[in-house]
Design a protein around this motif. Structure first.
Motif, short mmCIF file in Angstrom:
data_model
loop_
_atom_site.label_atom_id
_atom_site.label_comp_id
_atom_site.label_asym_id
_atom_site.label_seq_id
_atom_site.Cartn_x
_atom_site.Cartn_y
_atom_site.Cartn_z
N LYS A 154 -50.60 35.72 51.88
CA LYS A 154 -51.80 35.02 51.41
C LYS A 154 -51.51 34.29 50.10
CE LYS A 154 -55.39 37.63 53.73
NZ LYS A 154 -56.22 38.81 53.64
N SER A 155 -50.84 34.98 49.16
CA SER A 155 -50.59 34.30 47.88
C SER A 155 -49.50 33.24 48.02
CB SER A 155 -50.26 35.31 46.77
OG SER A 155 -49.05 35.93 47.04
N GLU A 156 -48.50 33.51 48.86
CA GLU A 156 -47.39 32.54 49.02
C GLU A 156 -47.87 31.26 49.72
OE1 GLU A 156 -44.73 33.27 47.47
OE2 GLU A 156 -43.33 31.73 48.18
N THR A 157 -48.72 31.41 50.74
CA THR A 157 -49.21 30.22 51.44
C THR A 157 -50.08 29.39 50.48
OG1 THR A 157 -50.92 31.64 52.41
CG2 THR A 157 -49.10 30.97 53.85
N ALA A 158 -50.88 30.09 49.65
CA ALA A 158 -51.72 29.36 48.68
C ALA A 158 -50.81 28.57 47.72
CB ALA A 158 -52.59 30.35 47.90
N LYS A 159 -49.71 29.20 47.32
CA LYS A 159 -48.77 28.55 46.39
C LYS A 159 -48.18 27.27 46.99
CE LYS A 159 -44.73 30.47 44.88
NZ LYS A 159 -43.95 31.73 44.70
N TRP A 160 -47.90 27.32 48.30
CA TRP A 160 -47.26 26.17 48.97
C TRP A 160 -48.29 25.21 49.57
CZ3 TRP A 160 -42.11 24.99 48.97
CH2 TRP A 160 -41.24 25.98 48.48
N GLY A 161 -49.57 25.49 49.35
CA GLY A 161 -50.61 24.59 49.88
C GLY A 161 -50.78 24.68 51.38
N VAL A 162 -50.45 25.83 51.98
CA VAL A 162 -50.66 26.02 53.42
C VAL A 162 -52.03 26.66 53.61
CG1 VAL A 162 -49.83 27.21 55.50
CG2 VAL A 162 -48.17 26.34 53.82
N GLN A 163 -52.92 25.96 54.33
CA GLN A 163 -54.27 26.47 54.59
C GLN A 163 -54.23 27.41 55.78
OE1 GLN A 163 -57.13 25.94 53.04
NE2 GLN A 163 -56.42 24.44 51.55
N LEU A 164 -54.36 28.70 55.53
CA LEU A 164 -54.23 29.66 56.64
C LEU A 164 -55.29 29.47 57.72
CD1 LEU A 164 -53.13 32.92 54.82
CD2 LEU A 164 -51.79 31.49 56.37
N SER A 165 -56.49 29.03 57.29
CA SER A 165 -57.57 28.85 58.28
C SER A 165 -57.25 27.71 59.24
CB SER A 165 -58.89 28.58 57.56
OG SER A 165 -58.73 27.46 56.72
N GLU A 166 -56.30 26.85 58.85
CA GLU A 166 -55.97 25.70 59.71
C GLU A 166 -54.70 25.91 60.52
OE1 GLU A 166 -56.04 22.25 57.16
OE2 GLU A 166 -58.14 22.67 56.67
N VAL A 167 -54.04 27.05 60.33
CA VAL A 167 -52.79 27.27 61.06
C VAL A 167 -53.11 27.67 62.50
CG1 VAL A 167 -50.67 28.64 61.20
CG2 VAL A 167 -51.56 27.98 58.96
#
Ligand SMILES: Cc1ncc(CN)c(N)n1
Length: 230
Positions: free
Chosen positions: A102-115
């Motif tokens: 969760k924190s790593e995806t936020a850091k890289w700008g990956v929106q988990l809700s859109e994966v």
């Protein structure tokens, strides 16, 4: 000339080592995949890394219930009560892993809700679900569990070896699975799998070997989503 080993001789050295030698090609395919080699040599495409990050978060959410099912099987079927502690420690590290994603995806700008889970990921999660069935023996499930963890450990440890050119911003990712503690945990899982495989009937042994091969194939397909897929 070396003759064919008897079942007893194989059991002494450990079935897992025997299978790793026998299936070296696919094991190497899973642990030295071009995606991992690209991290190691510093040429990794960061978009590919972000794809892996988002997809792996989805995978780990399906992996946690699988590990819970292994825990249930250990409780019901294991001949050694210490197996449960090893599996529980794996569940605890998955808890950290989910928070880290969760924190790593936020850091890289990956929106988990859109994966959106890709086909290889869906297939792998479906395979995990099939292994959660009570009909799947503990020996088969623990072999799969070891293999899934061991592939990540071996792959990311490669990116930390002397001489590797892993980009600084990816070193923490590699540490997560490539660190010595995770290596010890994989060794503990391997020991459990070897102990169980050493005393299992031939039909279950065959099921465990086939399951190990399926895991390795799914791992290759999983890496392919980020790198090298046609
Ligand atoms: C696909 C895959 N395989 C293994 C792991 C290690 N838990 C993982 N996070 N993702």
């Amino acid at each position: 000339m070396e003759g064919k080993k008897t079942r007893e001789e194989v059991e002494k050295s450990g079935m897992i080592d025997t299978w790793m030698r026998k299936h070296r090609l696919i094991y190497t395919g899973a642990t030295k995949h071009p995606f991992i080699l690209s991290i190691r040599d510093g040429t990794v495409d960061l978009e590919a890394f972000k794809t892996w990050l988002g997809q792996d978060y989805i995978f780990v959410r399906a992996f946690a219930p699988f590990v819970a099912s292994v825990l249930i099987k250990a409780w019901k079927e294991s001949d050694d009560s210490s197996d449960m502690e090893v599996i529980l420690s794996g569940m605890a590290s998955l808890n950290d892993e989910i928070a880290w994603f969760k924190s790593e995806t936020a850091k890289w700008g990956v929106q988990l809700s859109e994966v959106v889970p890709q086909k290889a990921n869906q297939d792998y999660c479906r395979f995990l679900e099939s292994l959660m069935s009570p009909d799947v023996e503990y020996t088969v499930a623990i072999t799969a569990f070891w293999a899934i963890e061991a592939v990540y450990q071996a792959s990311f440890a490669l990116c930390l070896e002397d001489g590797s050119k892993t980009p600084a911003e990816l070193r923490e990712t590699c540490q997560r699975w490539g660190n010595d503690g995770f290596g010890q945990y994989c060794n503990s899982l391997q020991k459990i799998a070897n102990r169980r495989l050493g005393k299992t009937p031939d039909d279950v042994l065959t099921k465990a070997e086939v399951t190990l091969l399926r895991v390795l194939e799914h791992e290759v397909e999983f890496w392919n989503m980020s790198h090298g897929a046609a």
